[in-house]
Design a protein around this motif. Structure first.
Motif, PDB file in Angstrom:
ATOM      1  N   SER A 277      11.633   1.067  -1.996  1.00  0.00           N
ATOM      2  CA  SER A 277      10.589   0.138  -2.423  1.00  0.00           C
ATOM      3  C   SER A 277      11.110  -1.294  -2.519  1.00  0.00           C
ATOM      4  N   ILE A 278      10.186  -2.194  -2.737  1.00  0.00           N
ATOM      5  CA  ILE A 278      10.501  -3.602  -2.948  1.00  0.00           C
ATOM      6  C   ILE A 278       9.949  -3.989  -4.311  1.00  0.00           C
ATOM      7  N   ARG A 279      10.803  -4.584  -5.134  1.00  0.00           N
ATOM      8  CA  ARG A 279      10.400  -5.036  -6.466  1.00  0.00           C
ATOM      9  C   ARG A 279       9.991  -6.503  -6.352  1.00  0.00           C
ATOM     10  N   CYS A 280       8.768  -6.806  -6.754  1.00  0.00           N
ATOM     11  CA  CYS A 280       8.216  -8.154  -6.656  1.00  0.00           C
ATOM     12  C   CYS A 280       8.226  -8.795  -8.044  1.00  0.00           C
ATOM     13  N   LEU A 281       8.898  -9.952  -8.150  1.00  0.00           N
ATOM     14  CA  LEU A 281       8.993 -10.669  -9.420  1.00  0.00           C
ATOM     15  C   LEU A 281       8.277 -12.007  -9.274  1.00  0.00           C
ATOM     16  N   GLU A 282       7.212 -12.186 -10.043  1.00  0.00           N
ATOM     17  CA  GLU A 282       6.400 -13.404  -9.957  1.00  0.00           C
ATOM     18  C   GLU A 282       6.154 -13.944 -11.360  1.00  0.00           C
ATOM     19  N   THR A 283       6.264 -15.253 -11.512  1.00  0.00           N
ATOM     20  CA  THR A 283       6.097 -15.898 -12.811  1.00  0.00           C
ATOM     21  C   THR A 283       4.860 -15.377 -13.542  1.00  0.00           C
ATOM     22  N   SER A 284       5.057 -14.995 -14.788  1.00  0.00           N
ATOM     23  CA  SER A 284       4.020 -14.550 -15.734  1.00  0.00           C
ATOM     24  C   SER A 284       3.402 -13.199 -15.398  1.00  0.00           C
ATOM     25  N   HIS A 285       3.947 -12.488 -14.411  1.00  0.00           N
ATOM     26  CA  HIS A 285       3.430 -11.166 -14.042  1.00  0.00           C
ATOM     27  C   HIS A 285       4.501 -10.100 -14.294  1.00  0.00           C
ATOM     28  N   PRO A 286       4.098  -8.926 -14.721  1.00  0.00           N
ATOM     29  CA  PRO A 286       5.091  -7.851 -14.824  1.00  0.00           C
ATOM     30  C   PRO A 286       5.579  -7.477 -13.427  1.00  0.00           C
ATOM     31  N   PRO A 287       6.788  -6.944 -13.301  1.00  0.00           N
ATOM     32  CA  PRO A 287       7.276  -6.542 -11.982  1.00  0.00           C
ATOM     33  C   PRO A 287       6.320  -5.547 -11.327  1.00  0.00           C
ATOM     34  N   ALA A 288       6.169  -5.691 -10.026  1.00  0.00           N
ATOM     35  CA  ALA A 288       5.349  -4.764  -9.247  1.00  0.00           C
ATOM     36  C   ALA A 288       6.235  -4.157  -8.178  1.00  0.00           C
ATOM     37  N   TYR A 289       5.998  -2.908  -7.861  1.00  0.00           N
ATOM     38  CA  TYR A 289       6.763  -2.227  -6.823  1.00  0.00           C
ATOM     39  C   TYR A 289       5.862  -1.950  -5.632  1.00  0.00           C
ATOM     40  N   TYR A 290       6.331  -2.316  -4.453  1.00  0.00           N
ATOM     41  CA  TYR A 290       5.638  -2.031  -3.203  1.00  0.00           C
ATOM     42  C   TYR A 290       6.426  -0.960  -2.481  1.00  0.00           C
ATOM     43  N   VAL A 291       5.737   0.097  -2.061  1.00  0.00           N
ATOM     44  CA  VAL A 291       6.407   1.226  -1.407  1.00  0.00           C
ATOM     45  C   VAL A 291       5.915   1.349   0.033  1.00  0.00           C
ATOM     46  N   PRO A 292       6.763   1.884   0.908  1.00  0.00           N
ATOM     47  CA  PRO A 292       6.328   2.068   2.306  1.00  0.00           C
ATOM     48  C   PRO A 292       5.175   3.077   2.405  1.00  0.00           C
ATOM     49  N   PHE A 293       4.274   2.828   3.346  1.00  0.00           N
ATOM     50  CA  PHE A 293       3.163   3.757   3.569  1.00  0.00           C
ATOM     51  C   PHE A 293       3.655   5.185   3.777  1.00  0.00           C
ATOM     52  N   SER A 294       4.805   5.322   4.434  1.00  0.00           N
ATOM     53  CA  SER A 294       5.320   6.656   4.752  1.00  0.00           C
ATOM     54  C   SER A 294       5.684   7.464   3.501  1.00  0.00           C
ATOM     55  N   ASP A 295       5.816   6.797   2.348  1.00  0.00           N
ATOM     56  CA  ASP A 295       6.155   7.492   1.101  1.00  0.00           C
ATOM     57  C   ASP A 295       4.937   7.753   0.214  1.00  0.00           C
ATOM     58  N   VAL A 296       3.745   7.518   0.752  1.00  0.00           N
ATOM     59  CA  VAL A 296       2.496   7.715   0.007  1.00  0.00           C
ATOM     60  C   VAL A 296       1.732   8.896   0.600  1.00  0.00           C
ATOM     61  N   LYS A 297       1.251   9.791  -0.257  1.00  0.00           N
ATOM     62  CA  LYS A 297       0.420  10.920   0.194  1.00  0.00           C
ATOM     63  C   LYS A 297      -1.049  10.489   0.135  1.00  0.00           C
ATOM     64  N   PHE A 298      -1.514   9.944   1.251  1.00  0.00           N
ATOM     65  CA  PHE A 298      -2.861   9.371   1.295  1.00  0.00           C
ATOM     66  C   PHE A 298      -3.967  10.411   1.175  1.00  0.00           C
ATOM     67  N   GLU A 299      -3.663  11.671   1.378  1.00  0.00           N
ATOM     68  CA  GLU A 299      -4.702  12.698   1.256  1.00  0.00           C
ATOM     69  C   GLU A 299      -5.248  12.802  -0.167  1.00  0.00           C
ATOM     70  N   TYR A 300      -4.524  12.229  -1.149  1.00  0.00           N
ATOM     71  CA  TYR A 300      -4.984  12.259  -2.538  1.00  0.00           C
ATOM     72  C   TYR A 300      -5.703  10.977  -2.947  1.00  0.00           C
ATOM     73  N   LEU A 301      -5.855  10.035  -2.023  1.00  0.00           N
ATOM     74  CA  LEU A 301      -6.479   8.758  -2.330  1.00  0.00           C
ATOM     75  C   LEU A 301      -7.819   8.627  -1.623  1.00  0.00           C
ATOM     76  N   THR A 302      -8.681   7.793  -2.179  1.00  0.00           N
ATOM     77  CA  THR A 302      -9.951   7.501  -1.526  1.00  0.00           C
ATOM     78  C   THR A 302     -10.044   6.000  -1.292  1.00  0.00           C
ATOM     79  N   ASP A 303     -10.682   5.625  -0.208  1.00  0.00           N
ATOM     80  CA  ASP A 303     -10.856   4.216   0.137  1.00  0.00           C
ATOM     81  C   ASP A 303     -11.953   3.603  -0.720  1.00  0.00           C
TER      82      ASP A 303
END
Length: 83
Positions: A46-72
């Motif tokens: 993943s990539i950890r995103c650090l932005e002023t006044s925001h809590p850290p956010a993590y971005y993960v590759p699509f390949s590590d997400v099980k999209f069958e459990y998500l809805t658009d």
């Protein structure tokens, strides 16, 4: 309203010390998202995103997400830095 900046204790970070534009840090820390005992995300790339006044956010590759459990949905957001 006046806010007093708190000094972070050892091992802590302050979101006010994060840069703008955001800093992106690749991390091999294991990131998991589990909902109702189902692992939806499991990543060590993943990539950890650090932005002023925001809590850290993590971005993960699509390949590590099980999209069958998500809805658009139709909601879309935009960030001047991250797109």
């Amino acid at each position: 309203m006046n806010f007093k900046k708190e000094i972070p204790k050892e091992g802590q970070e302050s979101v006010w010390d994060y840069p703008r534009p955001p800093k992106l840090d690749p991390t091999n820390k294991q990131i998991r998202v589990i909902f109702e005992q189902i692992t939806i995300v499991d990543s060590t790339k993943s990539i950890r995103c650090l932005e002023t006044s925001h809590p850290p956010a993590y971005y993960v590759p699509f390949s590590d997400v099980k999209f069958e459990y998500l809805t658009d949905n139709k909601k879309r957001t935009y960030c001047e830095f991250k797109g």
